[in-house]
Structures are given as structure tokens and as C-alpha cells.
Design an enzyme around this catalytic site. Structure first.
Site, short mmCIF file in Angstrom:
data_model
loop_
_atom_site.label_atom_id
_atom_site.label_comp_id
_atom_site.label_asym_id
_atom_site.label_seq_id
_atom_site.Cartn_x
_atom_site.Cartn_y
_atom_site.Cartn_z
N GLY A 285 0.82 -1.21 0.00
CA GLY A 285 0.00 0.00 0.00
C GLY A 285 0.85 1.25 0.00
N ALA A 286 1.83 1.30 0.90
CA ALA A 286 2.67 2.48 1.02
C ALA A 286 3.84 2.18 1.93
CB ALA A 286 1.87 3.66 1.59
N MET A 287 4.83 3.09 1.91
CA MET A 287 6.08 2.84 2.64
C MET A 287 6.58 4.11 3.31
SD MET A 287 8.40 0.72 3.50
CE MET A 287 9.74 1.26 4.56
N GLU A 288 7.01 3.93 4.56
CA GLU A 288 7.31 5.07 5.45
C GLU A 288 8.74 5.59 5.38
OE1 GLU A 288 6.79 1.84 6.43
OE2 GLU A 288 7.97 1.32 8.20
N ASN A 289 9.47 5.45 4.26
CA ASN A 289 10.85 5.95 4.15
C ASN A 289 10.97 7.33 4.80
OD1 ASN A 289 11.21 3.76 2.16
ND2 ASN A 289 9.90 5.10 0.94
N HIS A 321 -1.08 6.31 8.71
CA HIS A 321 -0.25 5.18 9.13
C HIS A 321 1.23 5.43 8.80
CE1 HIS A 321 0.60 0.80 9.72
NE2 HIS A 321 1.54 1.05 8.80
N GLU A 322 1.50 5.79 7.56
CA GLU A 322 2.91 5.97 7.17
C GLU A 322 3.50 7.18 7.89
OE1 GLU A 322 3.91 3.42 5.86
OE2 GLU A 322 2.06 2.64 4.99
N GLU A 344 4.67 -2.27 13.31
CA GLU A 344 3.44 -2.36 12.52
C GLU A 344 2.18 -2.48 13.39
OE1 GLU A 344 3.29 -1.40 9.66
OE2 GLU A 344 5.32 -1.64 8.86
N1 BES Z 1 6.13 -0.71 6.19
C1 BES Z 1 4.94 -1.02 5.50
C2 BES Z 1 5.14 -1.22 4.04
C3 BES Z 1 5.81 -2.51 3.66
C4 BES Z 1 5.25 -3.69 3.98
C5 BES Z 1 6.95 -2.53 2.95
C6 BES Z 1 5.87 -4.88 3.61
C7 BES Z 1 7.57 -3.70 2.60
C8 BES Z 1 7.03 -4.88 2.92
C9 BES Z 1 3.91 0.10 5.64
O1 BES Z 1 4.04 0.87 6.77
C10 BES Z 1 2.59 -0.59 5.77
O2 BES Z 1 2.37 -1.22 6.74
N2 BES Z 1 1.75 -0.45 4.75
C11 BES Z 1 0.49 -1.13 4.68
C12 BES Z 1 -0.65 -0.17 4.82
C13 BES Z 1 -1.00 0.14 6.24
C14 BES Z 1 -2.10 1.16 6.32
C15 BES Z 1 -1.37 -1.06 7.06
C16 BES Z 1 0.43 -1.77 3.33
O3 BES Z 1 1.27 -1.44 2.50
O4 BES Z 1 -0.44 -2.60 3.11
ZN ZN Z 2 3.28 0.08 8.51
#
Ligand code: BES
Ligand code: ZN
Length: 882
Positions: A285-289, A321-322, A344
Site C-alpha cells: 500500500g505504502a512505505m514510510e521511508n 499510518h505511514e 506495525e
Molecule cells: N512498512 C509497510 C510497508 C511494507 C510492507 C513494505 C511490507 C515492505 C514490505 C507500511 O508501513 C505498511 O504497513 N503499509 C500497509 C498499509 C498500512 C495502512 C497497514 C500496506 O502497504 O499494506
Molecule cells: Zn506500517
């Protein structure tokens, strides 16, 4: 992870180790207990990128010093994945004292501190895994969590190695007018020739998984936010030209999240810049870099014509979230990937609390519980069950699960319930203060919570180590003027964990009186051991128990409860979640009765009809809540209640009830739809609620009177001014064999052709439909010119949607299973992370009747037998069969 025990390699070896570079047949199992600190620290990293879509050169300079906290070793192990070093320098000199061991580069270093410089060359356009540096629609971007940085350069790619990064990148001015990385822009300039360059510096030490770089032709929506201490932060949301008009909601969400984190958690942002980039090819979905979040376009772009009310909420939640990770994940990160829930689970709780505060808390809670029950409960009762802090893995990407995320959030929510919000905040403050700048563990979090709240969490820690959803048997007995509540818990066995210990379970309860309608006050009880009883004085003969209010614990409540008590709770409980729960319980027990051939099923049906009538008419609740109460429990949740489910029987029972209810209440449902259609437009709770009940009414009517349902859905489609109404109507039409169907599907496609996110919806709603030919439709859609497995959103829009369509996926001949297995096999060589996510639906084979079970298992075996499976898919499939 046992790096300290890596044998030292002698100096002057040939450049490649003698072992041939083929992947081992069984990827190694990595264990939490094998964690050792890394022998070296890398306080500073300088990266230089010469950017090109199909050839990018990366020069990395690492300042390396011995880590005094680790067992000393002369060997510096730098992880790589598919990399060849073009040049290796130590303290400015070319050296030959390195070897490759598998994909890793091992250097032997004589002294205490060195500078290591390594040059690698990569091809972003050939990167279909979307991990590391890759090309997406002409731009370059990165995804490094969990282990993608090692596809960019050789590095100790583990979250406990924290470094400050300086990044210099140069590239073609026309191809890449925008050059972004973490932190603050420190310099930029033109030349030579058509090139330009930029330098970014991130002052906060971070692990490599938080590194990010973006280069492309992007437009930006700029804004700013003034923090609680009065610093101005420049905000930017970068998107492809033409998409900028759909970024306003994301920007408003970001500012609301920044403010909320200050007010509720006391957390202030810590850089001068916060940028978000939207990319259309993204695994997650997204990434918190740090300072440069990278998002799937799905969670940035939204306007009323192309995004539903649900999409708007999802954007707000993911942006938050991010952003929240900046503290829970970045300032305090994870020591190793077994601690993933530390960031997480906590961040999911934070985004849930935020969304509760932004809208209807009750509705948000119900939605979150629905996700937990439909995704996490099945995971916890199947072959892939694991604790929120797993003990081992082969591929960490497989552990970004509903258990780590959603159950992880529930576990922290329970601590908050036990402590109360103020003390919980004190525990969080202590955690951030103690571990700021560190890579911490779940144990560190629990200890800070104990010290900050005064709670004793000794037994509570079992929630971190034990998998499986606890079941609580509940008995309420009248004893004179008092009621005695007896509770007994069991935690079921899960793979590798046969025997379980009882876990503290906080339950919010109230006793109501059905005769007088008097609602009792709520109290919190905690079942500490395997059994417990609780005495409630002054309880009359008509006492009705309301338990696990607000879903205070992620458990399954088992109790014998009279239908009239559930009817009372569904209609009158003052806890909105408890009302929802009673409604669900009524429907679940009725449908399970129908599936078992229980002769008293018709009475249950009548009771449900009466409650639904109350719900449809109740002026005491708003439409958002009404819409929630009207949603029947899903087929996967129903199947989960049975040791061996027959999906056809469950589907028939659920559809049968829906149709019966709709015929009984046709007048009320039509009136509800009309009333909702007359409600105004806009985006406040009232019009949003109206849109929600409108489509819910159609869902029922289509089951009870398909001709009427189709006519009303077509009218709703034609009159729609929002995507919410249009998609809702089309979803209903897609499931009907009616003349209105084809024209509206075609209209939708033509209207939104070229908008990838909307075309994803078009694929998904056909793959999810109740239509008897859904499988044929999916096969045809797979040949549609717009379909590709290379874009994860598109692949999921067809096949994840299909795997979530119970009647089609479980088609009696096994055709649905074959289609998902074929998808795994086709996707695995391209994008293993996404491929492996299609295994869990097949992995539930043990929980279905023998015929289906054999067919599902056979497909898993076919996948398992394929040559050259990725680590990701190998692990999921072998655990599912094992
Ligand atoms: N850190 C994750 C993104 C991620 C997950 C990167 C697995 C690499 C591998 C990010 O913070 C995250 O948790 N994203 C979720 C959305 C969130 C609202 C639960 C996602 O991408 O589904
Ligand atoms: Zn996350």
C-alpha cells in the site's frame, strides 16, 4: 542471522567462492533466537547514483567501525541480491581481500575503522520484483523494506545497523526533472550536458530499509504545516502530470495526521521536509521511508468521481499510518524482523485510533473487527498461523500478515484498555524517550509499558509468543439476587505450538435487564487464568449479558444465549459494537443451523427479520451505523465456524437468507433506498451514510427480487454523481443475469478508460460478482488488453478479488483453485512477493469438505512441484501442505 559465527575468510582468495551460485533446494530457516548484534557499525553512508532507466551506477562509501557491543570479527558481511561488485576499495585502495558467499560480499578488515567503497551497476527496467531500485512508468523509485536495499548496493541490510545518509544523484534533466531522497535537499545544480544533480542529507540515523530515492517527471502539490513548537515543515505530494487534481484529500489527511499525533501522542515531526510520491507499480500500500514516503497511487489519489467514500477513508488511514511510522518505526525502529509488530502493530493501532477520532468511532471499530475476523482469524486457525512475534521464517515478506499487523494492534489496544488512555500515553512516552534512536524489541515496548503504566504484564507477554485465537466459554447463572459469570479459556493448538498457556483477557461487560429495558453500567473484568468467575450483585431474572463490548479482546466468545436476548441486545445495547455483535451472532447461529439442517431455522430467520426491520427504521442511529448493521457475516467467516465447511451450502444458506429478508422487507428496503436517494450530496457523515445504506438496500433487493434490484441499480447507476453510487450500483448489477448489466459495465469502462485505479475496480467487481458465470468472466478478463500480471494492482484486481469470491473460487470442479495456482506459477518468476500472497486461500484446504480439500491440496502440490520456485512461494506452499 548468526553473523558472529560466520567463519573468517582468509585474505587473498579468488573473487568468487568455490560454491556454485545456485539457490539451495530448501531456503534456510532464520530463527529469532539466533539473533546476534552485527560485528560492525556503519555510522555514515554516502551514495552516488548515476541514474538511467536501464542502467544505473551506484557508488557507495561506508564508514565502518567495530561494534563494541558485538563479538569481534574481522569479516564484514555485506548483503547483496543479484549484484556484482564492479570495484571494491578499502581506505581508497583496490583490494582483493573479498569473496562472494552466495549473494553476499565478505570483506576481511584488519583494523578498527575503515572506509569501504563499492561500485555496483543495476538495471531498474529489468526489475519486475519491484524491490530495490525499479522503473515505473518512466520514473525511477525504490522500495527497500524489508530486504530490498541489498538489490541496490552491498550493505549490512538489517534493521539494527543505523547510519546517516548523504545521497548525490545525477540524471537526465528531461527524463528526471524531479530528484528526491530522504531528509533535506542540501544542494542541486545543472550539468554536464543534459544532466542535472541533487544532494540530499538525512541527519537522522536510519536502517537501510528506510532509504528511498525517486527520480522522474512529476508534478507537486505543495503545502506546509507548522509544528507544535512553531517550526514550518514543507509538505509535497508528487504525482504524474494530470493527477495533481486528485491530491487534495491526501494533503488534508496528512495535515490532520500531523496535528493528531501532536495532540494525542505528543509526537512532533523532525525534518524541514515531508514528501510523498505516488507510484502506480507498487507491491504494497505504502512505505514510510524517512521524509520521503512512497505510496501506491491507490492510497493517494482521490476525487468523488473516481474514488468511493471507502477509498477516501483508506487514503486518510494509510497516509496517517505511514506518517505515524516517523516515530513508531523510524525514530524507534526494529532490532530484527521478528520484531515487526513493534512498529506495525503499534502503528496500525495508532492509525485506527486516528480514524476513530476523525469519523464515527463505532463504525470504525466495527470495520476493524470485521477485517480481523475475516482475514486474521482464518490465518490464526490455519497452517500459516504464527504469533505476532514469530519465532522463525524463511522469507520475511511472508510475515507482513494480518496477525503481525491487525492482531498486533489488538494486543496493544488491550494494554491500553487495561491501563486506561492516560497511563497508556505515559507508557508510550516512556517507550519513545527510552528508545529514541535505537533499534528496539517487542520486549522493550512491553517493559516501557509496565514501567510507564504500573501494570504487571508478566502473563500478558504470552500474547506475543502464542498463536491461535483464544476461545472463551461463557456461562451466566442466576443465584438468588445475583448473577455469577463463569469464564473458561482455551487457546487452540497451532503449527509448532501444541500446548498453550492461558492469557490475560480483558473483557468489558455490562448486565442489562430485558424486562425493564434498563441498561447496566459497564465494567472491565480480566480473565487472568484458565478459568474465573465474577459475581454481579443485584441481577434480576431477566438479566442479559453484554460481553466483549467494543471487542475489548481478540477472542471468540462461546455461549448459549437465548435468541430473545440477542434480539434485545441488537435493538437496544448502548454499546454500538455490542449491537452489531448481537446481530452477527443471530445471523451466524441461524445460518449454521440451516447448513446443519436444523429444523428450528425458520424461527431464527423470523427473529433476524424483526431485528433488521428495527435497524432499517431506527431513528436513534445514523445511516453509517445502519449500513454496518445491515451487512451479513461473510462466507469465509461462516466457514471458519465449522471444522469442515461445504462452501456451496454456506453460500446457498446466506443467499437464501438475504433473499428471504429482502422479500419480507421489500417495502421498507425500497423506502430506505428512496429516502437515501433524496438525501443531499456532499461528504459529511449524513450523505455518506445515505450512500452506504442505498447500496446495502440494493444488495438485499437484488437477492430477493432480481428484476426490481436490477432496475433500481441501473437507475442508481444512471443518476450517480459519485463513484460510491456508481460502483455500488455496478457491483450489484455485475452479479445479476439481467439486461441492464452489460450496458452499464461497458459504460463504466468507456467512461473511465485510461484511469488505472478505476479500471482496477472494473476488473475487481466482475471477479467478485455473484454472477453464475463469474469464472468465465475472469477468464475472458485475463485476455483483456488492459490486463497484465506485471502491475500488482491489476493482478490483484482480477485474481485476489476472484479468490475472495467464495462461490466462484470454490466452484465444485476445482476450476477456481486451478486458476489461482496457475496465477501463482505465472507470477512467481516476475514478482515472488505478490505471487506468494495468492497461496493462503488454497492453504485453507483442511477446513473444507473432503472433495474440495483434495482439489485444493492437489493444486498446492502442483505449485510445490514446479522447478525454481521463489523463497516466498516455496515457504507459503510448503507450510500450507505441511
Ligand atoms: N512498512 C509497510 C510497508 C511494507 C510492507 C513494505 C511490507 C515492505 C514490505 C507500511 O508501513 C505498511 O504497513 N503499509 C500497509 C498499509 C498500512 C495502512 C497497514 C500496506 O502497504 O499494506
Ligand atoms: Zn506500517
Amino acid at each position: 542471522m548468526d553473523l558472529a559465527r560466520t567463519p573468517a575468510t582468509p585474505d587473498g582468495n579468488p573473487k568468487m567462492a568455490d560454491v556454485p551460485p545456485i539457490a539451495p533446494a530448501t531456503p534456510p530457516l532464520i530463527r529469532r533466537e539466533d539473533y546476534r548484534p552485527f560485528a560492525w557499525a556503519i555510522p555514515q553512508v554516502a551514495l552516488e547514483f548515476d541514474l538511467g532507466l536501464d542502467s544505473t551506477t551506484v557508488r557507495a562509501r561506508l564508514d565502518v567501525t567495530r561494534n563494541p557491543a558485538a563479538e569481534p570479527s574481522p569479516v564484514l558481511r555485506l548483503n547483496g541480491d543479484g549484484l556484482q561488485p564492479a570495484e571494491v576499495l578499502v581506505d581508497g585502495e583496490a583490494v582483493s581481500s573479498w569473496v562472494m558467499e552466495g549473494a553476499d560480499l565478505l570483506l576481511t578488515l584488519p583494523g578498527e575503522a575503515h572506509q569501504v567503497a563499492i561500485t555496483t551497476c543495476i538495471d531498474p527496467s529489468a526489475n519486475s520484483q519491484l524491490m530495490g531500485l525499479y522503473a515505473s512508468g518512466g520514473m525511477l523509485c525504490t522500495q527497500c523494506e524489508a530486504e530490498g536495499f541489498r538489490r541496490i548496493t552491498f550493505f549490512p541490510d538489517r534493521p539494527d545497523v543505523l547510519s546517516t545518509y548523504r545521497v548525490r544523484m545525477s540524471g537526465d534533466r528531461d527524463l528526471f526533472p524531479v530528484l528526491l531522497s530522504n531528509g533535506n535537499l542540501t544542494a542541486s545544480g545543472r550539468g554536464p550536458d543534459a544532466l542535472h544533480w541533487a544532494e540530499w542529507h538525512d541527519p537522522w540515523p536510519k536502517p537501510s530499509y528506510l532509504f528511498a530515492l525517486v527520480a522522474g517527471d512529476l508534478v507537486v502539490n505543495r503545502d506546509s504545516f507548522t509544528t507544535m513548537s512553531g517550526r514550518e515543515v514543507q509538505l509535497g505530494i508528487f504525482v504524474r502530470a494530470g493527477d495533481e487534481g486528485r491530491t487534495a484529500h491526501a494533503m488534508e489527511s496528512l495535515k490532520r495526521a500531523m496535528k493528531w499525533d501532536e495532540e494525542v501522542f505528543g509526537r512532533e515531526y523532525d525534518l524541514d521536509t515531508f514528501n510523498i510520491v505516488a507510484v502506480s507499480d507498487f507491491n504494497m500500500g505504502a512505505m514510510e521511508n524517512k521524509g520521503l514516503n512512497v505510496f501506491n497511487t491507490k492510497y493517494v489519489l482521490a476525487d468523488p468521481d473516481t474514488a468511493t467514500d471507502g477509498d477516501f477513508d483508506a487514503v486518510e488511514g494509510v497516509i496517517a499510518h505511514e506518517y505515524f511510522h516517523n516515530w513508531s518505526g523510524n525514530r524507534v525502529t526494529c532490532r530484527d524482523w521478528f520484531q515487526l509488530s513493534l512498529k506495525e502493530g503499534f502503528t496500525v493501532l495508532r492509525d485506527q485510533l486516528f480514524s476513530q477520532d476523525m469519523g464515527s468511532a463505532a463504525v470504525k471499530r466495527i470495520e476493524d473487527v470485521r477485517v480481523l475476523r475475516s482475514v486474521q482469524f482464518p490465518e490464526d486457525s490455519g497452517p500459516l498461523a504464527h504469533s505476532i512475534r514469530p519465532d522463525s521464517f524463511r522469507e520475511i515478506s511472508n510475515f507482513y500478515t494480518a496477525t503481525v499487523y491487525n492482531k498486533g494492534a489488538e494486543v496493544i489496544r488491550m494494554m491500553r484498555t487495561l491501563a486506561g488512555p492516560e497511563k497508556f500515553r505515559a507508557g508510550c512516552d516512556l517507550y519513545f524517550e527510552r528508545h529514541d534512536g535505537e533499534a528496539a524489541t517487542c520486549e522493550d515496548f512491553i517493559r516501557a509499558m509496565e514501567d510507564g503504566t504500573g501494570l504487571d504484564l508478566a502473563l500478558f507477554r504470552r500474547w506475543y509468543s502464542q498463536a491461535g485465537t483464544p476461545q472463551v466459554e461463557v456461562r451466566l447463572e442466576q443465584d438468588g439476587g445475583q448473577a455469577v459469570l463463569s469464564l473458561k479459556q482455551t487457546v487452540p493448538p497451532t503449527p509448532g505450538q501444541e500446548l498453550k498457556q492461558p492469557m490475560p483477557i480483558p473483557l468489558r461487560v455490562a448486565l442489562h435487564d430485558r424486562a425493564t429495558g434498563r441498561l447496566g453500567a459497564e465494567s472491565l473484568i480480566v480473565l487472568e487464568g484458565a478459568q474465573g468467575s465474577f459475581v454481579f450483585p443485584d441481577a434480576g431474572p431477566d438479566t442479559v449479558l453484554s460481553i466483549n463490548r467494543g471487542f475489548s479482546a481478540p477472542v471468540i466468545i462461546r455461549r448459549e444465549v437465548a435468541p430473545q436476548d440477542l434480539v434485545f441486545l441488537a435493538a437496544h445495547d448502548d454499546d454500538p459494537f455490542a449491537r452489531y455483535e448481537a446481530m452477527q451472532d443471530l445471523v451466524v447461529s441461524h445460518l449454521l443451523g440451516v447448513v446443519r439442517g436444523d429444523p428450528s431455522a425458520p424461527e431464527g430467520r423470523a427473529a433476524i427479520g424483526e431485528v433488521l426491520r428495527t435497524v432499517v427504521a431506527d431513528t436513534g442511529i445514523d445511516d453509517l451505523m445502519r449500513g454496518e448493521l445491515m451487512i451479513l457475516p461473510g462466507e469465509s467467516y461462516l466457514a471458519d465456524q465449522l471444522a469442515q465447511a461445504d462452501p456451496s451450502a454456506i453460500h446457498a444458506a446466506r443467499e437464501g437468507l438475504k433473499g428471504w429478508l429482502a422479500r419480507e422487507l421489500e417495502g421498507e428496503l425500497v423506502a430506505l433506498h428512496q429516502r437515501a436517494c433524496a438525501a443531499g450530496e456532499g461528504f459529511d457523515a449524513a450523505p455518506r451514510g445515505a450512500r452506504k445504506v442505498k447500496t446495502q438496500a440494493l444488495v438485499f433487493l437484488a437477492a430477493g427480487n432480481p428484476a426490481l434490484g436490477a432496475e433500481m441499480a441501473a437507475a442508481q447507476y444512471d443518476a450517480a454523481t459519485t463513484m460510491t453510487d456508481r460502483q455500488g450500483a455496478l457491483m450489484v448489477l455485475a452479479g445479476l443475469n439481467s439486461p441492464e448489466r452489460t450496458g452499464r459495465l461497458l459504460d463504466f469502462y468507456n467512461r473511465h478508460k485510461g484511469n488505472a485505479l478505476v479500471i482496477d475496480k472494473w476488473f475487481a467487481l466482475q471477479a467478485q460478482s455473484l454472477h453464475p458465470n463469474a469464472i468465465e468472466h475472469v477468464k475472458a478478463l485475463a485476455r483483456h488488453p488492459d490486463f497484465t500480471l506485471r502491475n500488482p494492482n491489476r493482478a490483484r484486481s482480477l485474481y485476489m478479488a476472484f479468490a475472495g469470491n467464495p462461490s466462484a473460487f470454490h466452484a465444485p470442479g476445482g476450476e477456481g483453485y486451478r486458476m489461482i495456482a496457475d496465477t501463482i506459477l505465472a507470477l512467481d518468476p516476475l514478482n515472488p512477493q505478490t505471487a506468494a500472497r495468492f497461496a493462503p486461500p488454497l492453504g485453507r484446504w483442511r477446513r473444507f469438505e473432503p472433495g474440495r480439500a483434495a482439489l485444493m491440496r492437489a493444486e498446492l502440490e502442483r505449485v510445490a512441484a514446479a522447478p525454481r520456485l521463489s523463497r516466498d512461494t516455496y515457504e507459503q506452499v510448503s507450510r500450507s501442505l505441511g
